[in-house]
Scaffold this motif. Sequence first.
Motif, PDB file in Angstrom:
ATOM      1  N   ALA A 217       0.873  -1.200  -0.081  1.00  0.00           N
ATOM      2  CA  ALA A 217       0.272   0.091  -0.149  1.00  0.00           C
ATOM      3  C   ALA A 217       1.180   1.538   0.163  1.00  0.00           C
ATOM      4  CB  ALA A 217      -0.828  -0.229   1.495  1.00  0.00           C
ATOM      5  N   VAL A 218       1.920   0.951   0.703  1.00  0.00           N
ATOM      6  CA  VAL A 218       2.863   2.139   0.748  1.00  0.00           C
ATOM      7  C   VAL A 218       3.582   2.428  -0.572  1.00  0.00           C
ATOM      8  CG1 VAL A 218       4.941   3.139   1.925  1.00  0.00           C
ATOM      9  CG2 VAL A 218       3.809   1.707   3.451  1.00  0.00           C
ATOM     10  N   PHE A 219       4.153   1.451  -1.267  1.00  0.00           N
ATOM     11  CA  PHE A 219       4.595   1.507  -2.400  1.00  0.00           C
ATOM     12  C   PHE A 219       3.703   1.926  -3.628  1.00  0.00           C
ATOM     13  CE2 PHE A 219       5.123  -0.072  -6.949  1.00  0.00           C
ATOM     14  CZ  PHE A 219       6.605  -0.041  -6.910  1.00  0.00           C
ATOM     15  N   ALA A 220       2.401   1.595  -3.177  1.00  0.00           N
ATOM     16  CA  ALA A 220       1.123   2.025  -4.405  1.00  0.00           C
ATOM     17  C   ALA A 220       0.192   3.689  -4.144  1.00  0.00           C
ATOM     18  CB  ALA A 220      -0.229   1.276  -4.026  1.00  0.00           C
ATOM     19  N   ALA A 221       1.015   4.194  -2.868  1.00  0.00           N
ATOM     20  CA  ALA A 221       0.770   5.300  -2.758  1.00  0.00           C
ATOM     21  C   ALA A 221       1.822   6.294  -3.359  1.00  0.00           C
ATOM     22  CB  ALA A 221       0.895   5.756  -1.012  1.00  0.00           C
ATOM     23  N   LEU A 222       2.873   5.723  -3.297  1.00  0.00           N
ATOM     24  CA  LEU A 222       4.182   7.218  -3.547  1.00  0.00           C
ATOM     25  C   LEU A 222       4.240   6.876  -4.587  1.00  0.00           C
ATOM     26  CD1 LEU A 222       6.685   7.638  -2.080  1.00  0.00           C
ATOM     27  CD2 LEU A 222       8.401   5.592  -2.372  1.00  0.00           C
ATOM     28  N   ALA A 223       4.056   5.338  -5.708  1.00  0.00           N
ATOM     29  CA  ALA A 223       4.079   5.294  -7.447  1.00  0.00           C
ATOM     30  C   ALA A 223       3.655   6.197  -7.628  1.00  0.00           C
ATOM     31  CB  ALA A 223       3.762   3.727  -7.416  1.00  0.00           C
ATOM     32  N   ALA A 224       1.704   6.332  -7.030  1.00  0.00           N
ATOM     33  CA  ALA A 224       0.907   7.640  -7.475  1.00  0.00           C
ATOM     34  C   ALA A 224       1.617   8.775  -7.311  1.00  0.00           C
ATOM     35  CB  ALA A 224      -0.498   6.970  -7.030  1.00  0.00           C
ATOM     36  N   TRP A 225       1.433   9.389  -6.024  1.00  0.00           N
ATOM     37  CA  TRP A 225       2.543  10.029  -6.410  1.00  0.00           C
ATOM     38  C   TRP A 225       3.405  11.024  -7.462  1.00  0.00           C
ATOM     39  CZ3 TRP A 225       6.142  12.553  -2.343  1.00  0.00           C
ATOM     40  CH2 TRP A 225       6.477  14.220  -2.363  1.00  0.00           C
ATOM     41  N   LEU A 226       4.866   9.765  -6.827  1.00  0.00           N
ATOM     42  CA  LEU A 226       5.279   9.889  -8.149  1.00  0.00           C
ATOM     43  C   LEU A 226       4.607  10.155  -9.598  1.00  0.00           C
ATOM     44  CD1 LEU A 226       8.492   8.155  -6.449  1.00  0.00           C
ATOM     45  CD2 LEU A 226       8.160  10.309  -6.616  1.00  0.00           C
ATOM     46  N   TYR A 227       4.199   8.844  -9.983  1.00  0.00           N
ATOM     47  CA  TYR A 227       3.696   9.663 -11.208  1.00  0.00           C
ATOM     48  C   TYR A 227       2.289  10.628 -11.802  1.00  0.00           C
ATOM     49  CZ  TYR A 227       1.242   8.002 -15.342  1.00  0.00           C
ATOM     50  OH  TYR A 227       0.954   8.125 -16.815  1.00  0.00           O
ATOM     51  N   ILE A 228       1.555  11.633 -10.521  1.00  0.00           N
ATOM     52  CA  ILE A 228       1.384  12.493 -10.663  1.00  0.00           C
ATOM     53  C   ILE A 228       2.566  13.796 -10.929  1.00  0.00           C
ATOM     54  CG2 ILE A 228       0.121  14.009  -9.685  1.00  0.00           C
ATOM     55  CD1 ILE A 228      -1.075  12.320  -8.140  1.00  0.00           C
ATOM     56  N   GLY A 229       3.935  13.028  -9.970  1.00  0.00           N
ATOM     57  CA  GLY A 229       4.470  14.843 -10.456  1.00  0.00           C
ATOM     58  C   GLY A 229       5.529  14.261 -12.058  1.00  0.00           C
ATOM     59  N   LEU A 230       5.200  12.921 -12.360  1.00  0.00           N
ATOM     60  CA  LEU A 230       6.128  13.369 -13.599  1.00  0.00           C
ATOM     61  C   LEU A 230       5.613  13.968 -14.763  1.00  0.00           C
ATOM     62  CD1 LEU A 230       6.847   8.802 -14.918  1.00  0.00           C
ATOM     63  CD2 LEU A 230       8.355  11.308 -14.461  1.00  0.00           C
ATOM     64  N   GLY A 231       3.609  14.534 -14.850  1.00  0.00           N
ATOM     65  CA  GLY A 231       3.085  15.177 -15.551  1.00  0.00           C
ATOM     66  C   GLY A 231       3.119  16.613 -15.359  1.00  0.00           C
ATOM     67  N   GLY A 232       3.971  16.971 -14.231  1.00  0.00           N
ATOM     68  CA  GLY A 232       4.467  18.190 -13.966  1.00  0.00           C
ATOM     69  C   GLY A 232       5.179  19.153 -15.264  1.00  0.00           C
ATOM     70  N   ASP A 233       5.079  19.925 -14.707  1.00  0.00           N
ATOM     71  CA  ASP A 233       6.220  20.913 -15.788  1.00  0.00           C
ATOM     72  C   ASP A 233       6.948  21.395 -14.844  1.00  0.00           C
ATOM     73  OD1 ASP A 233       7.783  22.777 -18.173  1.00  0.00           O
ATOM     74  OD2 ASP A 233       5.813  23.608 -18.473  1.00  0.00           O
ATOM     75  N   PRO A 234       8.473  21.166 -15.171  1.00  0.00           N
ATOM     76  CA  PRO A 234       9.632  21.627 -14.200  1.00  0.00           C
ATOM     77  C   PRO A 234       9.883  22.902 -14.435  1.00  0.00           C
ATOM     78  CG  PRO A 234      10.197  19.833 -16.165  1.00  0.00           C
ATOM     79  CD  PRO A 234       9.001  19.968 -16.082  1.00  0.00           C
ATOM     80  N   ALA A 235       9.048  23.519 -15.154  1.00  0.00           N
ATOM     81  CA  ALA A 235       9.775  24.758 -16.192  1.00  0.00           C
ATOM     82  C   ALA A 235       9.057  25.762 -15.873  1.00  0.00           C
ATOM     83  CB  ALA A 235       9.728  25.538 -17.630  1.00  0.00           C
ATOM     84  N   ARG A 236       7.804  24.639 -14.144  1.00  0.00           N
ATOM     85  CA  ARG A 236       6.348  26.027 -13.750  1.00  0.00           C
ATOM     86  C   ARG A 236       7.648  25.698 -12.255  1.00  0.00           C
ATOM     87  NH1 ARG A 236       1.821  26.438 -16.691  1.00  0.00           N
ATOM     88  NH2 ARG A 236       3.215  26.731 -18.301  1.00  0.00           N
ATOM     89  N   ILE A 237       8.329  26.984 -12.160  1.00  0.00           N
ATOM     90  CA  ILE A 237       8.490  27.347 -10.857  1.00  0.00           C
ATOM     91  C   ILE A 237       7.088  27.825 -10.089  1.00  0.00           C
ATOM     92  CG2 ILE A 237      10.364  28.140  -9.714  1.00  0.00           C
ATOM     93  CD1 ILE A 237      12.304  27.194 -11.849  1.00  0.00           C
TER      94      ILE A 237
END
Lengths: 165, 131
Positions: A11-31
Amino acid sequence: MRRLLFLLPLAVFAALAAWLYIGLGGDPARIPSPLVGRTAPAFAVDGLATADLEGPALVNIFASWCVPCRAEHPLLTHLAEKEGVAIYGIAYKDKPENANAFLAELGNPYRRVGYDRDGQAGVEWGVTGVPETFVLDAGSVVVFKHTGPLTPDTVRRDLLPALGR
Amino acid sequence: MTRPAAILALLLALLSAPAMAALDASEMLADPALEARARALAKGLRCVVCQNQSIDDSGADLARDLRRSLRARLLAGDSDEEALAYLTHRYGDYVLLDPPLKPATWALWFAPAGFAVLALLLVVRYFRRRE
């Protein structure tokens, strides 16, 4: 219940993976801008200084050499002419004659234009590239910043509400 | 020069191009002590448009502007802390390559140690139960 405890790491892994997956979609130029919530920074260039800014207004950083600035230009014209929004322009790292030629060609939606030849005003505004647009409220406090060209969506969803409309 | 030697020389010259692109001599301060401080600070500041490079080794225009602003602050008599505060005031903590310790970054600083402790506890418990 205790027998299900072995599922906890999964469950912890799934939560972390979901969180990181959402982060992948972010725009790194958006500071996130530290300017939001503070009054407009002190700057003075040819044609424009902090004291000239009368909120509520937009401050738009543009340049004649910037292609996305051309793309967002009709929206700025629309805001100035149809919505009566006060817009101040800062021509970032641009020769005044080039900036003026750009405005002569596409129309000038700005109440005033400042010419920031070497990008020092850009540093004061925390600019990372053009175009960028800041929303000032009536007390000249920065309430919103948009990085990149404006789109009809961001104007409707973010800019106009931030201007209090 | 033989052909392989010429090719090698050309390759090395191409490889060294990015290293030469960053700081140029005209930017440097006359005072060597001040310049040394500027270099040290620049190494810890992120070039916000080329995010994993410091402004010291980035050739981006914005990195050069920030190097210039940083040196102007030091020339004006700022301490290291004041010069860094000037830049974080404008670009946020994001310009610091070494993130500051504060509530918003606790997860970043303590999560790895937290996970290690948690893992250790689980391992200890596992072996206790087996005995």
